[in-house]
Design an enzyme around this catalytic site. Sequence first.
Site, PDB file in Angstrom:
ATOM      1  N   GLY A 236     -57.511  81.260   1.383  1.00  0.00           N
ATOM      2  CA  GLY A 236     -57.866  82.172   0.297  1.00  0.00           C
ATOM      3  C   GLY A 236     -58.809  81.484  -0.667  1.00  0.00           C
ATOM      4  O   GLY A 236     -59.529  80.549  -0.290  1.00  0.00           O
ATOM      5  N   SER A 237     -58.777  81.930  -1.917  1.00  0.00           N
ATOM      6  CA  SER A 237     -59.758  81.419  -2.885  1.00  0.00           C
ATOM      7  C   SER A 237     -59.353  80.030  -3.388  1.00  0.00           C
ATOM      8  O   SER A 237     -58.172  79.661  -3.377  1.00  0.00           O
ATOM      9  CB  SER A 237     -59.863  82.396  -4.057  1.00  0.00           C
ATOM     10  OG  SER A 237     -58.588  82.546  -4.644  1.00  0.00           O
ATOM     11  N   GLU A 256     -57.280  76.259   3.210  1.00  0.00           N
ATOM     12  CA  GLU A 256     -58.560  76.704   3.774  1.00  0.00           C
ATOM     13  C   GLU A 256     -59.198  77.612   2.740  1.00  0.00           C
ATOM     14  O   GLU A 256     -58.779  78.760   2.579  1.00  0.00           O
ATOM     15  CB  GLU A 256     -58.325  77.465   5.097  1.00  0.00           C
ATOM     16  CG  GLU A 256     -57.712  76.623   6.203  1.00  0.00           C
ATOM     17  CD  GLU A 256     -58.685  75.617   6.790  1.00  0.00           C
ATOM     18  OE1 GLU A 256     -59.897  75.731   6.551  1.00  0.00           O
ATOM     19  OE2 GLU A 256     -58.217  74.697   7.470  1.00  0.00           O
ATOM     20  N   LEU A 257     -60.210  77.106   2.031  1.00  0.00           N
ATOM     21  CA  LEU A 257     -60.700  77.834   0.850  1.00  0.00           C
ATOM     22  C   LEU A 257     -62.162  78.254   1.020  1.00  0.00           C
ATOM     23  O   LEU A 257     -62.683  78.262   2.132  1.00  0.00           O
ATOM     24  CB  LEU A 257     -60.484  76.964  -0.386  1.00  0.00           C
ATOM     25  CG  LEU A 257     -59.061  76.379  -0.492  1.00  0.00           C
ATOM     26  CD1 LEU A 257     -58.933  75.417  -1.658  1.00  0.00           C
ATOM     27  CD2 LEU A 257     -58.017  77.476  -0.586  1.00  0.00           C
ATOM     28  N   CYS A 290     -65.733  83.020   4.630  1.00  0.00           N
ATOM     29  CA  CYS A 290     -65.756  81.772   3.853  1.00  0.00           C
ATOM     30  C   CYS A 290     -66.956  80.897   4.192  1.00  0.00           C
ATOM     31  O   CYS A 290     -67.356  80.065   3.383  1.00  0.00           O
ATOM     32  CB  CYS A 290     -64.453  81.018   4.056  1.00  0.00           C
ATOM     33  SG  CYS A 290     -64.026  80.864   5.789  1.00  0.00           S
ATOM     34  N   GLU A 384     -69.310  80.922  -5.273  1.00  0.00           N
ATOM     35  CA  GLU A 384     -69.116  81.558  -3.968  1.00  0.00           C
ATOM     36  C   GLU A 384     -69.435  83.049  -4.060  1.00  0.00           C
ATOM     37  O   GLU A 384     -68.836  83.775  -4.850  1.00  0.00           O
ATOM     38  CB  GLU A 384     -67.666  81.387  -3.487  1.00  0.00           C
ATOM     39  CG  GLU A 384     -67.462  82.040  -2.123  1.00  0.00           C
ATOM     40  CD  GLU A 384     -66.027  81.970  -1.602  1.00  0.00           C
ATOM     41  OE1 GLU A 384     -65.092  81.920  -2.413  1.00  0.00           O
ATOM     42  OE2 GLU A 384     -65.863  81.989  -0.369  1.00  0.00           O
TER      43      GLU A 384
HETATM   44  P1  NAD Z   1     -57.053  85.228  -2.748  1.00  0.00           P
HETATM   45  O1  NAD Z   1     -56.968  83.787  -3.080  1.00  0.00           O
HETATM   46  O2  NAD Z   1     -57.189  86.196  -3.846  1.00  0.00           O
HETATM   47  O3  NAD Z   1     -55.743  85.690  -1.934  1.00  0.00           O
HETATM   48  C1  NAD Z   1     -55.350  85.069  -0.739  1.00  0.00           C
HETATM   49  C2  NAD Z   1     -53.850  85.230  -0.590  1.00  0.00           C
HETATM   50  O4  NAD Z   1     -53.204  84.515  -1.633  1.00  0.00           O
HETATM   51  C3  NAD Z   1     -53.367  86.671  -0.687  1.00  0.00           C
HETATM   52  O5  NAD Z   1     -52.310  86.865   0.207  1.00  0.00           O
HETATM   53  C4  NAD Z   1     -52.871  86.735  -2.125  1.00  0.00           C
HETATM   54  O6  NAD Z   1     -51.880  87.719  -2.332  1.00  0.00           O
HETATM   55  C5  NAD Z   1     -52.289  85.349  -2.287  1.00  0.00           C
HETATM   56  N1  NAD Z   1     -52.153  84.896  -3.666  1.00  0.00           N
HETATM   57  C6  NAD Z   1     -52.837  85.299  -4.768  1.00  0.00           C
HETATM   58  N2  NAD Z   1     -52.379  84.628  -5.858  1.00  0.00           N
HETATM   59  C7  NAD Z   1     -51.411  83.790  -5.425  1.00  0.00           C
HETATM   60  C8  NAD Z   1     -50.572  82.830  -6.060  1.00  0.00           C
HETATM   61  N3  NAD Z   1     -50.636  82.594  -7.368  1.00  0.00           N
HETATM   62  N4  NAD Z   1     -49.694  82.130  -5.297  1.00  0.00           N
HETATM   63  C9  NAD Z   1     -49.630  82.337  -3.967  1.00  0.00           C
HETATM   64  N5  NAD Z   1     -50.376  83.243  -3.320  1.00  0.00           N
HETATM   65  C10 NAD Z   1     -51.271  83.949  -4.036  1.00  0.00           C
HETATM   66  O7  NAD Z   1     -58.226  85.369  -1.679  1.00  0.00           O
HETATM   67  P2  NAD Z   1     -58.832  86.707  -1.026  1.00  0.00           P
HETATM   68  O8  NAD Z   1     -59.636  87.409  -2.047  1.00  0.00           O
HETATM   69  O9  NAD Z   1     -57.785  87.461  -0.279  1.00  0.00           O
HETATM   70  O10 NAD Z   1     -59.778  86.051   0.076  1.00  0.00           O
HETATM   71  C11 NAD Z   1     -61.041  85.584  -0.217  1.00  0.00           C
HETATM   72  C12 NAD Z   1     -61.073  84.083  -0.337  1.00  0.00           C
HETATM   73  O11 NAD Z   1     -60.541  83.470   0.831  1.00  0.00           O
HETATM   74  C13 NAD Z   1     -62.496  83.571  -0.442  1.00  0.00           C
HETATM   75  O12 NAD Z   1     -62.575  82.573  -1.444  1.00  0.00           O
HETATM   76  C14 NAD Z   1     -62.763  82.967   0.928  1.00  0.00           C
HETATM   77  O13 NAD Z   1     -63.738  81.981   0.953  1.00  0.00           O
HETATM   78  C15 NAD Z   1     -61.420  82.442   1.282  1.00  0.00           C
HETATM   79  N6  NAD Z   1     -61.307  82.259   2.734  1.00  0.00           N
HETATM   80  C16 NAD Z   1     -61.285  80.993   3.270  1.00  0.00           C
HETATM   81  C17 NAD Z   1     -61.238  80.816   4.658  1.00  0.00           C
HETATM   82  C18 NAD Z   1     -61.198  79.464   5.288  1.00  0.00           C
HETATM   83  O14 NAD Z   1     -60.779  79.361   6.437  1.00  0.00           O
HETATM   84  N7  NAD Z   1     -61.628  78.409   4.615  1.00  0.00           N
HETATM   85  C19 NAD Z   1     -61.202  81.937   5.492  1.00  0.00           C
HETATM   86  C20 NAD Z   1     -61.233  83.199   4.906  1.00  0.00           C
HETATM   87  C21 NAD Z   1     -61.273  83.349   3.530  1.00  0.00           C
END
Ligand code: NAD
Length: 482
Positions: A236-237, A256-257, A290, A384
């Site tokens: 995620g982010s 993985e961000l 990502c 990003e």
């Molecule tokens: P996000 O960080 O908003 O959410 C990802 C997950 O984390 C969701 O399930 C969300 O509910 C959960 N989450 C949110 N706040 C949390 C907290 N405080 N504690 C625990 N979990 C929490 O990301 P998104 O908008 O769903 O996805 C986009 C991001 O993911 C982008 O930054 C992208 O680059 C990244 N990403 C990385 C990869 C990689 O492999 N490096 C792959 C895909 C996406």
Amino acid sequence: MSRFDALHYGSIIDGTMRDKGDRPRLEVVNPYDGSAVGSIAIATDEDVRDAITAAERGFYGTMRRMPAHRRADILYRTAELLAADADDLAKLLALEAGKPLREGRAEIARGVQVLKFAAEGAKQLYGELIPMDSALGGERQLGMAQRVPIGVVAAITPFNFPLNLVLHKVAPALAAGNAVVLKPAEKTPLTAVWLYRLLAQAGLPSDALHVLMGPGEPIGNILCADPRIGKITFTGSAAVGWGIKEKARRANVTLELGSNAPNLVFADADLDAAVASLTRGAFANAGQTCVSVQRVYVQEPVYEEVARRMSEAASRLVAGDPLDPATDVGPMITHAAAKRAEDWVRDAVAQGARLLTGGTRCGTLLAPTVIAGADSRMKVVCAEAFAPFVCLIPFATEEEAIASANDSPYGLQAGVFTRDLNRALRVAEALETGGVWINEASLLRYDHMPYGGVKLSGTGKEGVKYALEEMTTRKFIGIKLQ
Ligand code: NAD
């Protein structure tokens, strides 16, 4: 479409759905037209703790004892079931994630492969014999290091690949003999439930995998604080990911961000191949990837030519309804995300950048956008994007290109286009990223290669073999020979 009617799910713990109508609901919305695709019942704090308790029981009672051939069989069978569901599931990916059908099918095909790689990996968890007599006094000792599962794995996943990014965690975790608590993205939870059903149908015991529905907080905080979780694997982010790393009490953490992936085009590159790869890399999944191509540094002699060709290629892409087979670029996940991207493009133009094509928005659809004249102070370059726009920036020398590419807090994956092998390897070595493609754009990922960033982009690796390493620990057993 009957399989999509009235999709409403609660958390699934020990095979039972937790919702008696007493939990707050969250709608799952079609990003293209705003219609309701389904809803979820948000997990209570008690649900989260129950899921961890159930997973702990599932680990000690079931998964730890399950032989590798059985774990492999379940994963192979799930792969078959997933392949058979490809058409219906591609529609669901279009409905809940806004993914064009072609891209949805590609994601499912990758998911099938991930399951097969994991099934193979389950049978390859070799340990090693330790040469004990290397140490003084170690004579007549036999030492072995076995690969054993960690225990309870918490997997938290984002919206942009609702199937494959879940599989990148769940498949190796199960292959290694762990039990899993999965928290899929609240915007795209329906695909995760579909996958859960396939795994159950394939014979996965109900105490091995538990699914928690809802936003990241407070579920994530409870998972981080619970000492029974041995591993947290998060995609995620960056802000959320590094926050999890700080909060995790006992668990080992893989992150993985995001990134603002750099791609370098040298004057000697095959421009046809480079432009095709970069265009795919910038606009696939509406830029919500990502490793999406965001910064393209182009050597001055070919800059105008690349700019002309990329803007022509981008303007030919069809943006629209993801369910329409003609669509190349679907919507962004929310209005807020599309508006944010549009604002960044506008700000860049206000600061002196030029639009070569695109820049317009209709609801959640941002037209594929190519920007020239942007610089490293502008958000379109330094933050990003996660949106269907790309910045083209000229450079003179190799050193300048490397310095610009590395001028980022992120470091996930990069692309280098050149026919000069020495230069390609020199640049690859100098780039501060977890991976580098030569003559392919940063976007490309195969599911068995090591994948994961440096700097703000994360810690740890995925790719099934590497995820299996992160999902296991080494247990030493020594024998004193008598
Ligand atoms: P996000 O960080 O908003 O959410 C990802 C997950 O984390 C969701 O399930 C969300 O509910 C959960 N989450 C949110 N706040 C949390 C907290 N405080 N504690 C625990 N979990 C929490 O990301 P998104 O908008 O769903 O996805 C986009 C991001 O993911 C982008 O930054 C992208 O680059 C990244 N990403 C990385 C990869 C990689 O492999 N490096 C792959 C895909 C996406």
